[in-house]
Design a protein around this motif. Structure first.
Motif, mmCIF file in Angstrom:
data_model
loop_
_atom_site.group_PDB
_atom_site.id
_atom_site.type_symbol
_atom_site.label_atom_id
_atom_site.label_comp_id
_atom_site.label_asym_id
_atom_site.label_seq_id
_atom_site.Cartn_x
_atom_site.Cartn_y
_atom_site.Cartn_z
ATOM 1 N N TRP A 192 4.450 -17.165 2.347
ATOM 2 C CA TRP A 192 5.076 -16.657 3.580
ATOM 3 C C TRP A 192 5.864 -15.386 3.319
ATOM 4 O O TRP A 192 5.935 -14.498 4.161
ATOM 5 N N ASP A 193 6.493 -15.301 2.131
ATOM 6 C CA ASP A 193 7.282 -14.106 1.823
ATOM 7 C C ASP A 193 6.392 -12.864 1.774
ATOM 8 O O ASP A 193 6.772 -11.796 2.240
ATOM 9 N N LEU A 194 5.189 -13.036 1.231
ATOM 10 C CA LEU A 194 4.289 -11.881 1.130
ATOM 11 C C LEU A 194 3.692 -11.534 2.494
ATOM 12 O O LEU A 194 3.451 -10.375 2.806
ATOM 13 N N LYS A 195 3.488 -12.564 3.320
ATOM 14 C CA LYS A 195 3.051 -12.297 4.700
ATOM 15 C C LYS A 195 4.122 -11.471 5.412
ATOM 16 O O LYS A 195 3.815 -10.498 6.110
ATOM 17 N N GLU A 196 5.399 -11.836 5.231
ATOM 18 C CA GLU A 196 6.487 -11.069 5.859
ATOM 19 C C GLU A 196 6.526 -9.647 5.328
ATOM 20 O O GLU A 196 6.754 -8.690 6.069
ATOM 21 N N LEU A 197 6.323 -9.528 4.015
ATOM 22 C CA LEU A 197 6.330 -8.198 3.392
ATOM 23 C C LEU A 197 5.223 -7.330 4.000
ATOM 24 O O LEU A 197 5.457 -6.177 4.385
ATOM 25 N N LEU A 198 4.018 -7.876 4.087
ATOM 26 C CA LEU A 198 2.897 -7.107 4.646
ATOM 27 C C LEU A 198 3.179 -6.741 6.105
ATOM 28 O O LEU A 198 2.876 -5.634 6.544
ATOM 29 N N ALA A 199 3.774 -7.681 6.844
ATOM 30 C CA ALA A 199 4.091 -7.404 8.247
ATOM 31 C C ALA A 199 5.107 -6.265 8.340
ATOM 32 O O ALA A 199 4.951 -5.335 9.124
ATOM 33 N N ARG A 200 6.127 -6.335 7.494
ATOM 34 C CA ARG A 200 7.191 -5.326 7.524
ATOM 35 C C ARG A 200 6.639 -3.933 7.191
ATOM 36 O O ARG A 200 7.100 -2.925 7.710
ATOM 37 N N GLN A 201 5.669 -3.895 6.312
ATOM 38 C CA GLN A 201 5.105 -2.598 5.906
ATOM 39 C C GLN A 201 3.972 -2.157 6.839
ATOM 40 O O GLN A 201 3.249 -1.230 6.524
ATOM 41 N N ASP A 202 3.793 -2.862 7.970
ATOM 42 C CA ASP A 202 2.761 -2.538 8.972
ATOM 43 C C ASP A 202 1.350 -2.735 8.438
ATOM 44 O O ASP A 202 0.419 -2.103 8.903
ATOM 45 N N LEU A 203 1.177 -3.589 7.441
ATOM 46 C CA LEU A 203 -0.143 -3.728 6.822
ATOM 47 C C LEU A 203 -0.959 -4.876 7.421
ATOM 48 O O LEU A 203 -2.067 -5.139 6.970
ATOM 49 N N LEU A 204 -0.412 -5.567 8.429
ATOM 50 C CA LEU A 204 -1.221 -6.574 9.113
ATOM 51 C C LEU A 204 -1.780 -6.045 10.433
ATOM 52 O O LEU A 204 -2.547 -6.720 11.105
ATOM 53 N N GLY A 205 -1.401 -4.813 10.775
ATOM 54 C CA GLY A 205 -1.834 -4.256 12.056
ATOM 55 C C GLY A 205 -2.850 -3.139 11.922
ATOM 56 O O GLY A 205 -3.090 -2.404 12.877
ATOM 57 N N THR A 206 -3.466 -3.034 10.754
ATOM 58 C CA THR A 206 -4.326 -1.866 10.522
ATOM 59 C C THR A 206 -5.603 -1.896 11.349
ATOM 60 O O THR A 206 -6.199 -0.857 11.580
ATOM 61 N N SER A 207 -6.027 -3.085 11.798
ATOM 62 C CA SER A 207 -7.273 -3.152 12.563
ATOM 63 C C SER A 207 -7.013 -3.122 14.068
ATOM 64 O O SER A 207 -7.949 -3.216 14.858
ATOM 65 N N PHE A 208 -5.750 -3.015 14.466
ATOM 66 C CA PHE A 208 -5.417 -2.991 15.894
ATOM 67 C C PHE A 208 -5.053 -1.571 16.329
ATOM 68 O O PHE A 208 -4.414 -0.838 15.579
ATOM 69 N N GLU A 209 -5.455 -1.241 17.562
ATOM 70 C CA GLU A 209 -5.164 0.107 18.053
ATOM 71 C C GLU A 209 -3.665 0.322 18.220
ATOM 72 O O GLU A 209 -2.908 -0.623 18.415
#
Lengths: 260, 396
Positions: free
Chosen positions: B39-56
């Protein structure tokens, strides 16, 4: 309120460095990064901006044109705009010339706080904040583990041998912070994308109203030699002998150096 | 068609690599051994905007091109395959909405997915419907302004932790899976939904693989994706694109193992010299590097086809996934070989990488299914596609 963070681009500590014949760093030879100690100053400024204490955060650097990369990286972490002083007349600038130029640029930007890291990772002089404060005739709050701003006063918390001191001065001030302020953030993807659109202005010495004569060749000091640290004596290995004998040999070795 | 990385791609790679080396790689062993979702790494990726790369961008994402998304996954997988699955599945689960969703559906779900506040999963596979997608048995019965879902799904990555799912179920059982299946968006707090069990796995152990149970789960009609009966088509089009992410993951796993093997070969002393001095080791490293690079370039070529929405993109993504998955398996196995006994124990990361690599030959279509997709496209080009398609697609 406005903070200007002074940022220096330095060679990465892990990079192998080459020098020119007059002992200047060959900047093409080494990977460059934001001075790691400046990243703490950036982090401190951005925290104050996020808390609403500070409206604007700008970055100021002096260096070759490629130092704009360091400023873009700083802008990717946050903040609003950046300024690079770059000029052929600054090659080989020492502490004195650097402080003189930063002071002139800060006069122009007129921030409430000019914030710096506690030292640079390459030259490690630690004197630029003090020199800039002296030239501008402003209070110096150095080595803060935290910077706080209230109305017209700046306060730093500085660790000492037994606890900490709180030191305050009326704004505007020059301040430097240590690596105690908290871990610098990573630039987010949106931050990196936004940084490309943030203003980055380049100034020459003329833009700051400084003549080359005034800088006296940009350096009052001269580097007369650069050399790598001396190699350590080779490791002595004790192996392939019975344990009792090996133990005696190790004990003798330590005793000869008065370590036991 | 351009598929050489630009300076912006290089910059993205550098940024993700720094993050992955400093923050993700040090967690990889623990995540694997405890089999707990990071979960900590999921939060990290979210914070760095790396979970939204496929969304406009209008949905709060960063709308990166396909090669950038490949590079992101590659660099994360180089450090930890489990963590690389977080953006992969965020894209996989949302692709049915991207492909068939209405503007209202996108506006409702994409902002929370792009920010990483919500996770999504892709609910297609069932116990008896793996490669044979059309054998799906989960039912969706229309009841007024809702559908009522009953059945179960298996092998659903992130199924137990997702806030929302895209689920495939039969609206017309008589018409069968190919014609009678529809796709739905299901929020996991809906009454009747449960995730009763997680699998115990060989690799990607930090990534929960869940069984999902639907007992009279009511899904509003407005959560149907596309029209009734379009489910099979939506699922196939999703997988045609999403397996690019698995190719990228496989390339990243291979690169991680190669880098570890090179470092070890330079350091490990036997017979009075680093083992990398032996030609036998050098030849192995050379093969591993060349094969990894070949897989990477094919994956970029496939990414360019997906970016251009080329008609033959299924051919390219299947070829990339086939080659990259096999490469990851071979390279990680060779990395263990170079480490010798040390490669077989958990003190070094290559045994984990070898276990993680295996899944890239299995999920989002086994390597055999990829060959069927490739073969079908070849024969279509030769003019005999109709018959081949009808026969093989039922099993695709």
């Amino acid at each position: 309120m406005k903070i200007v963070v002074c940022v220096k681009q330095v060679p990465a500590t892990t990079a192998e460095k080459r020098y020119t014949s007059d002992f200047r760093l060959d900047r093409t030879s080494a990977e460059s990064v934001i001075n790691p100690l400046d990243e703490y100053a950036i982090e401190q400024a951005l925290r104050l901006q996020e808390a609403g204490t500070v409206e604007s955060v700008a970055y100021l650097s002096m260096g070759p044109e490629q130092a704009s990369e360091a400023l873009r990286r700083a802008l990717a972490m946050g903040g609003d705009e950046a300024y690079l002083v770059t000029d052929g007349g600054l090659a080989g600038a020492d502490l004195w010339a650097t402080a003189r130029v930063l002071a002139a640029a800060l006069d122009k930007l007129a921030p409430d706080v000019a914030l710096m890291g506690m030292a640079s990772d390459d030259a490690k002089g630690s004197l630029v904040p003090g020199a800039v404060a002296a030239i501008r005739g402003l209070p110096l709050l150095s080595y803060g583990s935290e910077l706080r701003l209230e109305d017209s006063v700046a306060r730093i918390r500085r660790l000492n041998a037994t606890g900490y001191d709180i030191i305050e001065a009326p704004l505007p001030v020059i301040a430097s912070v240590t690596d105690q302020v908290g871990e610098p953030r990573y630039a987010s993807l949106k931050g990196i994308m936004a940084a490309k659109r943030k203003p980055l202005e380049t100034w020459s010495l003329a833009d700051l109203g400084i003549s080359a004569d005034e800088l006296r060749g940009a350096a009052l000091t001269r580097v007369i030699e650069v050399r790598p640290p001396e190699a350590k004596a080779p490791t002595e290995r004790i192996e392939s002998i019975p344990p009792e004998e090996a133990a005696t040999r190790i004990a003798d070795w330590l005793a000869a150096r008065k370590l036991i | 068609m351009t598929y050489l990385p630009t300076s912006e791609h290089d910059e993205l790679r550098a940024v993700v690599r720094e993050l992955a080396e400093e923050r993700i790689a040090p967690r990889a062993t623990e995540v694997d051994q405890r089999a707990e979702f990071p979960w900590d790494l999921k939060e990290l990726l979210a914070r760095q905007d790396l979970l939204g790369t496929s969304f406009e961008e209008r949905y709060g994402g960063t709308g990166l091109d396909e090669i950038s998304q490949v590079i992101l996954v590659e660099e994360l997988a180089r450090a930890d395959a489990t963590t690389s699955l977080i953006p992969i599945v965020q894209k996989l689960g949302s692709l049915p909405i991207t492909l068939a969703g209405s503007d209202e559906q996108k506006e409702r779900y994409f902002p929370r997915l792009a920010s990483g506040e919500w996770l999504i999963a892709f609910g297609l596979t069932e116990a008896a419907a793996g490669s044979d997608v059309a054998a799906n048995r989960t039912r969706a019965r229309r009841d007024g302004d809702a559908y009522v879902l009953n059945g179960s799904k298996r092998f659903i990555t992130h199924g137990s932790i997702a806030n929302v799912l895209t689920v495939f179920a039969l609206t017309d059982p008589a018409a069968g899976g190919r014609k009678g299946m529809s796709a739905f968006i299901v929020e996991t707090d809906a009454p009747g939904f449960s995730s009763p069990r997680l699998e115990h796995k060989l690799g990607i152990r930090g990534s929960p693989t869940a069984e999902l149970q639907f007992d009279d789960v009511r899904v509003p009609v407005q959560n149907r994706l596309g029209e009734e009966g379009e489910g099979f088509k939506i699922a196939m089009e999703t997988l045609d694109r999403s397996r690019l992410g698995i190719a990228a993951q496989a390339v990243g796993i291979a690169q991680g193992a190669l880098d570890a093997a090179v470092a070890y070969a330079a350091e490990r002393q036997q017979f009075g010299q680093p083992i990398g001095e032996f030609q036998g080791i050098q030849f192995m490293l050379a093969d591993m590097a060349s094969q990894t690079e070949a897989a990477r370039q094919l994956t970029y070529a496939a990414a360019a086809r997906v970016e251009a929405l080329a008609a033959d993109l299924p051919y390219w993504t299947s070829a990339a996934k086939l080659i990259a998955g096999d490469t990851a398996m071979r390279v990680t196995s060779d990395a263990v070989q170079i480490f010798g006994g040390y490669g077989y124990i958990t003190e070094y990361p290559v045994e984990r990488m070898m276990r993680d690599a295996k899944i890239t030959q299995l999920y989002e279509g086994t390597q055999q299914i990829q060959r069927m997709v490739i073969g079908r496209q070849l024969l279509q080009r030769a003019g005999v596609g109709g018959r081949v398609r009808a026969k093989s697609a039922a099993r695709a």
